[in-house]
Scaffold this motif. Structure first.
Motif, PDB file in Angstrom:
ATOM      1  N   PHE A 157       0.855  -1.184   0.000  1.00 47.27           N
ATOM      2  CA  PHE A 157       0.000   0.000   0.000  1.00 47.27           C
ATOM      3  C   PHE A 157       0.888   1.229   0.000  1.00 47.27           C
ATOM      4  CE2 PHE A 157      -2.553  -3.231   2.389  1.00 47.27           C
ATOM      5  CZ  PHE A 157      -3.381  -3.539   1.314  1.00 47.27           C
ATOM      6  N   ILE A 158       0.489   2.207  -0.803  1.00 42.96           N
ATOM      7  CA  ILE A 158       1.333   3.383  -1.004  1.00 42.96           C
ATOM      8  C   ILE A 158       0.631   4.593  -0.397  1.00 42.96           C
ATOM      9  CG2 ILE A 158       2.401   4.848  -2.783  1.00 42.96           C
ATOM     10  CD1 ILE A 158       2.263   2.182  -4.571  1.00 42.96           C
ATOM     11  N   GLY A 159       1.400   5.423   0.327  1.00 37.26           N
ATOM     12  CA  GLY A 159       0.799   6.555   1.017  1.00 37.26           C
ATOM     13  C   GLY A 159       1.283   7.896   0.499  1.00 37.26           C
ATOM     14  N   ASP A 160       0.565   8.959   0.898  1.00 39.35           N
ATOM     15  CA  ASP A 160       1.003  10.310   0.539  1.00 39.35           C
ATOM     16  C   ASP A 160       1.842  10.895   1.679  1.00 39.35           C
ATOM     17  OD1 ASP A 160      -0.724  11.028   2.539  1.00 39.35           O
ATOM     18  OD2 ASP A 160      -2.219  11.967   1.229  1.00 39.35           O
ATOM     19  N   GLU A 161       2.138  12.207   1.594  1.00 36.54           N
ATOM     20  CA  GLU A 161       3.039  12.795   2.589  1.00 36.54           C
ATOM     21  C   GLU A 161       2.404  12.855   3.983  1.00 36.54           C
ATOM     22  OE1 GLU A 161       1.685  14.254   0.038  1.00 36.54           O
ATOM     23  OE2 GLU A 161       0.624  16.037   0.738  1.00 36.54           O
ATOM     24  N   ASN A 162       1.073  12.739   4.065  1.00 37.89           N
ATOM     25  CA  ASN A 162       0.418  12.735   5.374  1.00 37.89           C
ATOM     26  C   ASN A 162       0.254  11.340   5.951  1.00 37.89           C
ATOM     27  OD1 ASN A 162      -0.028  15.568   5.264  1.00 37.89           O
ATOM     28  ND2 ASN A 162      -1.761  15.180   3.874  1.00 37.89           N
ATOM     29  N   GLY A 163       0.774  10.365   5.223  1.00 40.42           N
ATOM     30  CA  GLY A 163       0.664   8.993   5.706  1.00 40.42           C
ATOM     31  C   GLY A 163      -0.685   8.362   5.434  1.00 40.42           C
ATOM     32  N   SER A 164      -1.433   8.938   4.463  1.00 40.28           N
ATOM     33  CA  SER A 164      -2.722   8.347   4.111  1.00 40.28           C
ATOM     34  C   SER A 164      -2.568   7.501   2.855  1.00 40.28           C
ATOM     35  CB  SER A 164      -3.755   9.434   3.832  1.00 40.28           C
ATOM     36  OG  SER A 164      -3.959  10.199   4.995  1.00 40.28           O
ATOM     37  N   VAL A 165      -3.277   6.377   2.837  1.00 40.98           N
ATOM     38  CA  VAL A 165      -3.154   5.475   1.694  1.00 40.98           C
ATOM     39  C   VAL A 165      -3.754   6.135   0.449  1.00 40.98           C
ATOM     40  CG1 VAL A 165      -5.330   4.228   2.186  1.00 40.98           C
ATOM     41  CG2 VAL A 165      -3.493   3.093   0.910  1.00 40.98           C
ATOM     42  N   VAL A 166      -3.032   6.038  -0.672  1.00 41.33           N
ATOM     43  CA  VAL A 166      -3.534   6.601  -1.930  1.00 41.33           C
ATOM     44  C   VAL A 166      -3.536   5.575  -3.065  1.00 41.33           C
ATOM     45  CG1 VAL A 166      -2.963   9.018  -1.437  1.00 41.33           C
ATOM     46  CG2 VAL A 166      -1.230   7.545  -2.477  1.00 41.33           C
ATOM     47  N   ALA A 167      -2.825   4.482  -2.889  1.00 39.03           N
ATOM     48  CA  ALA A 167      -2.781   3.489  -3.956  1.00 39.03           C
ATOM     49  C   ALA A 167      -2.432   2.121  -3.392  1.00 39.03           C
ATOM     50  CB  ALA A 167      -1.748   3.887  -5.010  1.00 39.03           C
ATOM     51  N   ALA A 168      -2.787   1.103  -4.166  1.00 34.78           N
ATOM     52  CA  ALA A 168      -2.434  -0.270  -3.810  1.00 34.78           C
ATOM     53  C   ALA A 168      -1.702  -0.893  -4.980  1.00 34.78           C
ATOM     54  CB  ALA A 168      -3.685  -1.076  -3.477  1.00 34.78           C
ATOM     55  N   LYS A 169      -0.552  -1.489  -4.694  1.00 31.78           N
ATOM     56  CA  LYS A 169       0.161  -2.231  -5.733  1.00 31.78           C
ATOM     57  C   LYS A 169      -0.304  -3.686  -5.645  1.00 31.78           C
ATOM     58  CE  LYS A 169       4.707  -1.547  -6.591  1.00 31.78           C
ATOM     59  NZ  LYS A 169       6.156  -1.755  -6.284  1.00 31.78           N
ATOM     60  N   CYS A 170      -0.766  -4.219  -6.764  1.00 35.17           N
ATOM     61  CA  CYS A 170      -1.344  -5.557  -6.745  1.00 35.17           C
ATOM     62  C   CYS A 170      -0.684  -6.463  -7.777  1.00 35.17           C
ATOM     63  CB  CYS A 170      -2.845  -5.508  -7.056  1.00 35.17           C
ATOM     64  SG  CYS A 170      -3.794  -4.507  -5.917  1.00 35.17           S
ATOM     65  N   LEU A 171      -0.874  -7.759  -7.568  1.00 34.08           N
ATOM     66  CA  LEU A 171      -0.414  -8.773  -8.511  1.00 34.08           C
ATOM     67  C   LEU A 171      -1.625  -9.554  -9.001  1.00 34.08           C
ATOM     68  CD1 LEU A 171       2.556 -10.795  -6.966  1.00 34.08           C
ATOM     69  CD2 LEU A 171       2.606  -9.431  -9.048  1.00 34.08           C
ATOM     70  N   ARG A 172      -1.584  -9.977 -10.245  1.00 34.82           N
ATOM     71  CA  ARG A 172      -2.635 -10.884 -10.713  1.00 34.82           C
ATOM     72  C   ARG A 172      -2.225 -12.322 -10.400  1.00 34.82           C
ATOM     73  NH1 ARG A 172      -6.349  -7.889 -12.914  1.00 34.82           N
ATOM     74  NH2 ARG A 172      -5.690  -5.956 -13.944  1.00 34.82           N
ATOM     75  N   MET A 173      -3.225 -13.142 -10.172  1.00 33.56           N
ATOM     76  CA  MET A 173      -2.966 -14.531  -9.771  1.00 33.56           C
ATOM     77  C   MET A 173      -3.610 -15.475 -10.778  1.00 33.56           C
ATOM     78  SD  MET A 173      -1.675 -13.783  -6.678  1.00 33.56           S
ATOM     79  CE  MET A 173      -1.797 -15.159  -5.538  1.00 33.56           C
ATOM     80  N   GLU A 174      -3.123 -16.722 -10.779  1.00 32.42           N
ATOM     81  CA  GLU A 174      -3.825 -17.764 -11.528  1.00 32.42           C
ATOM     82  C   GLU A 174      -4.008 -18.959 -10.612  1.00 32.42           C
ATOM     83  OE1 GLU A 174      -1.379 -18.603 -14.868  1.00 32.42           O
ATOM     84  OE2 GLU A 174       0.391 -19.031 -13.667  1.00 32.42           O
ATOM     85  N   LEU A 175      -4.974 -19.826 -10.955  1.00 29.69           N
ATOM     86  CA  LEU A 175      -5.258 -20.952 -10.064  1.00 29.69           C
ATOM     87  C   LEU A 175      -4.395 -22.145 -10.421  1.00 29.69           C
ATOM     88  CD1 LEU A 175      -9.115 -20.791  -9.623  1.00 29.69           C
ATOM     89  CD2 LEU A 175      -7.336 -20.098  -8.015  1.00 29.69           C
ATOM     90  N   GLY A 176      -3.783 -22.727  -9.397  1.00 32.85           N
ATOM     91  CA  GLY A 176      -2.960 -23.912  -9.599  1.00 32.85           C
ATOM     92  C   GLY A 176      -3.606 -25.138  -8.994  1.00 32.85           C
TER      93      GLY A 176
END
Lengths: 485, 154, 292
Positions: free
Chosen positions: A362-381
């Motif tokens: 999770f990525i935050g701004d200068e005030n420490g508030s969340v502004v974005a999420a880095k995600c991965l795509r998954m596949e079923l095994g």
């Protein structure tokens, strides 16, 4: 089985019953309800309930009873609905279940009683849950919700403390007060009901219903003490030695939120599901500032997880005004542990589902508030032990999405408070209290049941565990303590 | 310098020393986890891991190991993106599982590099490949346990 | 239960906007140890806020808390008087302070933190420590509990930002004075506003004095159930309510905690404004009624 088949009050020939369509429960319109916190399901009408009850074909071997964790005499109460004696139907349920109005709402009937309904093998199963809810509500509205008119049993002189007022504790209290014991329920929070009050939203289980169920128990003689933390305000030992209790039941619940251990989880706007739901439900943050507890009102909310808790959180976020409220789930919809009804309701209300996606930062701004999420795509095994196919990340599939609120709903562990202050109580490596089938722990006179033993499960399983422990406590009091009175 | 480059600059005894060191670190970690574990099931689990890594340590002396797994298990990568907990003696069970799975992953990769490095030597290639597979299996078991307990609804 | 519970036995302002409450709470008084806190609600729509216990009396069954009226809930709380009741009160929460005989303890406090430091200073003194108290405030009229502290510890030193009492400067300046005088503290405890604790921590880290701080975090349940109060200590996430509230200052991520404390700044201001407006209306209505 030595049970007697109940008297039939169904005038319709069996063959014709199968042609009756399953009665749909009226609900609030999705586009209206996603802007309020009123109950989504409105309950069957009397006519609907009777028609639905008439769909039961009165099997010789009613498998539905076996499908119920507390073995409610389902065919019996259904015939009483056919007879239109709704109060008698409610009393029949109450012989086995202490919180019918709650269970009629939150039990996963589709995977329990209704899953094994014989009608359901070829047609749609009888809507047992809706019928349960109907008679419980009917009884409440018609002043027969408390059973207070039933005679108080002869006092035994035994004192039992129940720690935690969630489903396990309430079920145990209900069974133990029936036996004539003195029962005291201790609750850490300022309202009774445990997860039913802090976790399950108003739109699924109105607080008024729960309060009535608690009031019923109070009328039957159960003592309730709030704002009291066993382990801090008083130790377990002191309950025995100073307060004179003969036995204790621990129904503490799964009160320890799991986090993911990824970067950015402590940013502002990242909540555990427990915190988010507690702020909304128990503290009524959705009515801020009329109520004092603040709560983020997000534009783009993601909820990580696929259980009922995740569905409750995402539907809450939507109701708080989120333009986009999305479920982010590592697996596919097929593997979701949430009830179908919850998933269906969430979709109707405009919730988006991002399946096979997993946040890694999770990525935050200068005030420490969340502004974005880095995600991965998954596949079923390959499938795991439970048969669910396992998700595996797709290399190089990383992407970033803008979010201003994240709720982590991947599950709960056991709250360690009692274990920390009571070394006599054995726990397993995950911090769950070790208890045998009857709920007996490693400390004499102390029984436990519900999520604190099994880890996160359902309301009805916790109630089942509470009832089992109540039976074991009765037995214990008879053999060990002897009759005091 | 990547591990591959490092390997090519090492002699055999240095390679063995590196491997033994890696195994010893795992043994130390699991021993600590075992001491912390509150119940017998957990203790047993970590004891098994200690035993297996001890076997690895011993087999590095002869480059012989009994093959008891057929296929390398799938790498679930559950812990690959999780933060590495700060090492101290106060790790939670969740942190122990993360540290352990990450360690097995790293060790598996080391053995895989060694197997590739010794591609011409059949005995060493087979030995290191098997070691890599075993460590991957450990990682798989640890991550399965992690999923079950810490991502029950995730 | 309910109506007769959590009665306020006395309530008096001890500094501008700072009120001392004695509350009937026999169970908490019986159990509480230095460093522990309570959670309370003022009214039936109120939020749950944590407040450190400043004092208690087991025989008489009361606890004492000191409240600075900063936000809506604390401002509302400070309108209550003796005879009023709190809506809810639960405790004691958190782990008690770890006290040992360190040798020389410097107990640094600011604002209402001084009241919270009293039981720790007393326990440390009882454990055989030489205790020096440094009390800081913006100005003289905002100093609290310095007399009470004086009765407990070996020596009290005061600093004010404006020089109206004691040394002109900050508590960290006083600590430097003490060290310059040749006194080598073995342990520092810092309790007060976050920037003050962060400054003390930075100072003692460079001169290698073990330091303990009592963290203030936003909480809801206070039993480890929700995780609202998480902080990073030594690179690990902790729950202040059950793992703390006291931690090794040199391991605390003060920056993150500072940002987390401001999480609801906007909402808090809105809520406080609503409250003040309601109070104004009430006062005006009373004036009108009195005028008629």
């Amino acid at each position: 089985m030595d049970r007697q088949k109940p008297e039939s009050f169904n005038p319709i020939p069996v063959k014709e019953r199968l042609t009756i369509p399953r009665q749909n429960m009226p609900e609030q319109d999705p586009n209206i309800r996603n802007g309020n916190f009123l109950e989504v399901n409105l309950g069957l009408t009397e006519d609907q309930a009777v028609i639905e009850a008439q769909r039961c074909i009165e099997c010789k071997k009613p498998t539905c009873i076996e499908g119920c964790p507390v073995s409610i005499q389902i065919p019996d109460f259904i015939q009483l609905i056919c007879k239109q004696d709704f109060l008698a139907a409610a009393n029949k349920i109450k012989e086995d279940s202490s919180l019918p109005a709650v269970c009629g709402r939150v039990c996963p009937q589709e995977s329990q009683c209704e899953a094994v309904c014989v009608v359901g093998k070829r047609f749609e199963s009888v809507a047992i849950g809706r019928l349960e809810r109907f008679v419980a509500d009917y009884a409440m509205q018609h002043g027969n919700g408390d059973g207070s008119q039933s005679n108080r049993p002869e006092p035994t002189g035994h004192k039992i403390a129940i720690v935690g007022s969630g489903p396990a504790g309430l079920a145990a209290a209900s069974d133990l007060i029936k036996e004539g014991h003195e029962v005291t329920v201790y609750e850490a929070l300022h309202e009774f009901g445990g997860v039913l009050v802090y976790g399950i939203p108003e739109f699924r289980l109105p607080k008024a219903i729960l309060r009535k169920e608690v009031a019923n128990l109070e009328n039957r003689g159960v003592k309730f003490i709030k704002n009291f933390i066993i382990g801090r305000s008083m130790t377990l030992q002191e309950l025995f030695e100073e307060e004179g209790f003969d036995a204790v039941f621990l129904g503490l619940g799964a009160g320890l939120p799991r986090f993911m251990n990824i970067p950015g989880e402590n940013l502002n706007g990242v909540y555990s599901a427990n915190e988010f739901l507690t702020r909304s439900n128990l503290m009524r943050g959705y009515d801020f500032p009329e109520w004092d507890t603040p709560l983020y009102r997000a534009k783009h909310a993601i909820i990580v997880g696929g259980g009922n808790t995740a569905m409750d959180a995402v539907r809450t976020a939507k109701r708080l005004g989120a333009e986009e409220a999305s479920i982010v789930y590592r697996r596919s919809e097929e593997e979701m542990p949430a009830r179908n009804e919850e998933i269906h309701h969430a979709k109707e209300e405009g919730v988006a589902f991002m399946n096979l996606v997993n946040p890694i930062e999770f990525i935050g701004d200068e005030n420490g508030s969340v502004v974005a999420a880095k995600c991965l795509r998954m596949e079923l095994g390959e499938p795991d032990a439970s048969g669910r196919r396992r998700p595996v990340p797709i290399e190089g599939s990383e992407f970033i999405m803008e979010v201003d609120m994240v709720v982590i709903a991947v599950g709960n562990g056991s709250n360690p408070l009692i274990a920390q202050t009571t070394p006599e109580i054995e726990t397993n490596k995950w911090g769950n209290i070790v208890a045998d089938e009857d709920g007996q722990t490693s400390m004499e006179g102390v029984f436990a049941g519900g999520d604190i033993v099994t880890g996160g499960a359902t309301v009805i399983l916790a109630m089942g565990a509470g009832r089992k422990a109540a039976t074991a406590i009765n037995q214990y009091l008879k053999t060990k303590v002897g009759s005091v009175a | 310098m990547s591990l591959k480059d490092k390997i090519s600059s090492m002699n055999m005894s240095e390679i063995v020393e590196m491997c033994i060191d890696q195994e010893q670190q795992a043994i130390d970690l699991y021993t600590m986890a075992m001491d912390q574990a509150k119940d017998d099931a957990a203790r047993q689990k970590f004891q098994e891991l200690v035993d297996m890594e001890t076997v690895h340590k011993v087999s590095l002396k002869s480059f012989e190991i009994e093959r008891y797994i057929d296929l390398p298990p799938a790498d679930l990568k559950v812990t690959d993106y999780l933060m590495e907990p700060t090492m101290n003696d106060n790790l939670t069970t969740q942190e122990i599982l993360i540290v352990a799975a990450k360690r097995e992953d790293k060790t598996a990769k080391m053995y895989q590099d060694l197997a590739d490095h010794f591609s011409a030597d059949k005995k060493l290639n087979t030995f290191f490949q098997m070691m890599a597979d075993e460590e991957l299996r450990h990682k798989h078991d640890l991550e399965s346990e992690y999923e079950q307990e810490f991502l029950p609804e995730g | 239960m309910g109506e007769s519970m959590y009665k306020i036995l006395s309530a008096e302002f001890i500094a501008p906007n700072v009120k001392s409450f004695v509350i009937e709470a026999p169970h908490i008084a019986r159990k509480r140890k230095a460093g522990q806190f309570i959670i309370l609600r003022v009214h039936d729509r109120g939020e749950r806020i944590p407040i450190t216990i400043a004092d208690s009396n087991q025989e008489e069954g009361w606890i004492n808390i000191i409240v600075q009226g900063l936000g809506k809930t604390s401002a509302h709380l400070n309108t209550l008087e003796a005879g009023d009741h709190l809506q809810d009160l639960v405790g004691p929460l958190g782990l008690p302070t770890h006290i040992e005989n360190w040798g020389t303890l410097v107990c640094m406090s600011g604002g209402v933190g001084t009241a919270e430091a009293l039981p720790i200073a007393a326990a440390a003194k009882a454990a055989g420590n030489r205790v020096i108290s440094i009390i800081g405030a913006r100005s003289k009229d905002l100093l609290i509990a310095e007399e009470h502290m004086g009765e407990i510890v070996d020596e009290v030193r005061i600093s004010t930002d404006d020089g109206s009492s004691g040394r002109h400067g900050l508590v960290t300046d006083v600590l430097q004075d003490i060290i310059d005088e040749g006194i080598q503290p073995d342990m520092v405890v810092a309790i007060g506003p976050l920037p003050m604790m962060a400054a003390v921590s930075a100072q003692t880290k460079t001169i290698n004095i073990p330091t303990m701080v009592s963290l203030n975090a936003i909480m809801v349940d206070g039993t480890g159930m929700c995780g609202a109060c998480r902080a990073t200590v030594g690179g690990k996430t902790v729950f202040v309510c059950v793992d703390g509230p006291e931690f090794d200052a040199h391991q605390v991520d003060f920056k993150e905690l500072g940002m987390r404390q401001k999480m609801y700044k906007q909402q808090e201001e809105e809520s406080h404004k609503c409250f003040l407006e309601r109070q104004m209306k009430k006062v005006k209505a009373e004036e009108m009624a009195a005028g008629v």
